[in-house]
Design a protein around this motif. Structure first.
Motif, PDB file in Angstrom:
ATOM      1  N   MET A 123       8.628  -7.031  -5.034  1.00 38.17           N
ATOM      2  CA  MET A 123       7.561  -6.275  -4.622  1.00 38.17           C
ATOM      3  C   MET A 123       7.964  -4.801  -4.805  1.00 38.17           C
ATOM      4  O   MET A 123       9.131  -4.363  -4.597  1.00 38.17           O
ATOM      5  N   LYS A 124       6.958  -3.989  -4.967  1.00 37.49           N
ATOM      6  CA  LYS A 124       7.270  -2.523  -5.138  1.00 37.49           C
ATOM      7  C   LYS A 124       6.015  -1.581  -4.599  1.00 37.49           C
ATOM      8  O   LYS A 124       4.773  -2.177  -5.045  1.00 37.49           O
ATOM      9  N   VAL A 125       6.237  -0.676  -3.978  1.00 30.59           N
ATOM     10  CA  VAL A 125       5.133   0.298  -3.163  1.00 30.59           C
ATOM     11  C   VAL A 125       5.455   1.610  -3.740  1.00 30.59           C
ATOM     12  O   VAL A 125       6.715   2.231  -3.747  1.00 30.59           O
ATOM     13  N   ARG A 126       4.572   2.363  -3.829  1.00 28.28           N
ATOM     14  CA  ARG A 126       4.594   3.965  -3.763  1.00 28.28           C
ATOM     15  C   ARG A 126       3.707   4.823  -3.132  1.00 28.28           C
ATOM     16  O   ARG A 126       2.622   4.204  -2.810  1.00 28.28           O
ATOM     17  N   ALA A 127       4.007   5.623  -2.401  1.00 24.66           N
ATOM     18  CA  ALA A 127       3.256   6.572  -1.554  1.00 24.66           C
ATOM     19  C   ALA A 127       3.464   8.058  -1.980  1.00 24.66           C
ATOM     20  O   ALA A 127       4.814   8.572  -1.966  1.00 24.66           O
ATOM     21  N   GLU A 128       2.640   8.933  -1.233  1.00 23.06           N
ATOM     22  CA  GLU A 128       2.796  10.308  -1.759  1.00 23.06           C
ATOM     23  C   GLU A 128       2.293  10.968  -0.310  1.00 23.06           C
ATOM     24  O   GLU A 128       1.057  10.635   0.226  1.00 23.06           O
ATOM     25  N   THR A 129       2.890  12.196   0.036  1.00 27.21           N
ATOM     26  CA  THR A 129       2.456  12.843   1.292  1.00 27.21           C
ATOM     27  C   THR A 129       2.733  14.215   1.014  1.00 27.21           C
ATOM     28  O   THR A 129       3.635  14.634  -0.010  1.00 27.21           O
ATOM     29  N   SER A 130       2.452  14.974   1.884  1.00 22.92           N
ATOM     30  CA  SER A 130       2.896  16.417   1.863  1.00 22.92           C
ATOM     31  C   SER A 130       2.897  16.955   3.516  1.00 22.92           C
ATOM     32  O   SER A 130       2.416  16.243   4.158  1.00 22.92           O
ATOM     33  N   ILE A 131       3.745  17.810   3.635  1.00 21.88           N
ATOM     34  CA  ILE A 131       4.135  18.630   4.924  1.00 21.88           C
ATOM     35  C   ILE A 131       3.272  19.963   4.875  1.00 21.88           C
ATOM     36  O   ILE A 131       3.651  20.697   4.359  1.00 21.88           O
ATOM     37  N   PRO A 132       2.468  19.943   5.935  1.00 23.96           N
ATOM     38  CA  PRO A 132       1.462  21.221   6.157  1.00 23.96           C
ATOM     39  C   PRO A 132       2.431  22.132   7.056  1.00 23.96           C
ATOM     40  O   PRO A 132       3.576  21.966   7.069  1.00 23.96           O
TER      41      PRO A 132
END
Length: 285
Positions: A123-132
């Motif tokens: 299993m492999k997951v990836r996610a992106e986010t940003s900090i306001p």
């Protein structure tokens, strides 16, 4: 997510023993999926909880057995475009489930993007986010209920910048032994609902395994930490869908859970960047 799939093991799920029995139904086996709940705040270290989905059955499941679905040997990394660090897993009773991945080698910074990658077996997951930017919070206060002397509400006033598109998420934490915040019930805010400055209720979260009937109010003597966070759009969409599910369905994963917009690719869950204002209150004091 269909009924014959697995239940996602996020800390905000309703108690498993409340699920309807499925003795007279055929449940098609499916491969387990990785479930991720992670966040990184401005000035704070990243925290990631990694579990697997739980097979659906008509049998009740004690809380202790949920620990069997913690993925303890995952490879977890966070990168900010210029640096990549690997997180170390450890037991921490301040969270549920009590096992988190974290590091002291990276702190979140407003204005930066962060990529999460998690691998475990196949299993492999990836996610992106940003900090306001951090939200401008004018006031947080407690009000006694008009109908019951033992019930209290918490309110917060947020000053929004009309020149920017902003999203907010309200969290709270009840008790001094916990470290993990939970999303306040109906606490997702799009600044389209605001005109510069607006006040909102910070409702009590729907807690897992809560013994008494749910109420959005707090009780006299409660020690409460309130967190008002500014989040990016993807995180807002996730939390907004989640709170709508709680509002419209008796059980999250038998309601309209297939409409939840996860920002995790290859699995289930949320990777949330946020900048926060936190206050600590003792109700009735």
């Amino acid at each position: 997510m269909k009924k014959e799939d697995f239940l996602g093991f996020l800390p905000f799920l309703f108690p498993l023993w409340l699920l309807p029995a499925c003795d007279d139904e055929v449940i098609t086996p499916v491969e387990p999926q990785m479930v991720v709940e992670g966040w990184i705040e401005d000035g704070e270290f990243p925290v990631v909880i990694v579990t697997s989905t739980i097979p659906l059955s008509g049998e009740s499941m004690p809380m202790d057995s949920l620990r069997n679905y913690i993925l303890r040997w995952a490879t977890v990394s966070v990168s900010n475009g210029g640096e990549k660090v690997f997180l170390t897993g450890k037991y921490d009773e301040g969270y549920f489930p009590p096992y988190v991945y974290t590091t002291t080698r990276m702190r979140g910074e407003s204005g930066k993007n962060y990529t999460l990658e998690v691998e475990y077996r196949n299993m492999k997951v990836r996610a992106e986010t940003s900090i306001p930017e951090r939200p401008e919070v004018k006031r947080v206060w407690v009000e006694k209920s008009n109908t019951n002397d033992t019930l209290f509400s918490i309110k917060a006033t947020i000053v929004d910048n009309p020149a920017q598109k902003n999203y907010y998420q309200l969290f709270s934490r009840v008790g001094s032994r916990k470290r993990q915040f939970q999303a306040a019930y109906m606490g997702s805010i799009d600044d389209d609902e605001m005109e510069g400055t607006a006040s909102f209720d910070v409702r009590r979260p729907r807690e897992m395994a809560l013994k008494r009937k749910y109420t959005p109010y707090y009780f006299s003597g409660d020690s409460v930490a309130v967190k008002i966070s500014q989040v990016d759009e993807k995180s807002y969409l996730f939390w907004n869908d989640y709170t709508k599910n709680l509002n419209t369905g008796g059980n999250l994963f038998f309601a309209t859970s297939d409409n939840i917009r996860y920002n995790v690719q290859g699995g289930i869950g949320s990777w949330c960047g946020m900048a926060s204002h936190t206050e600590y209150l003792v109700i009735g004091k």
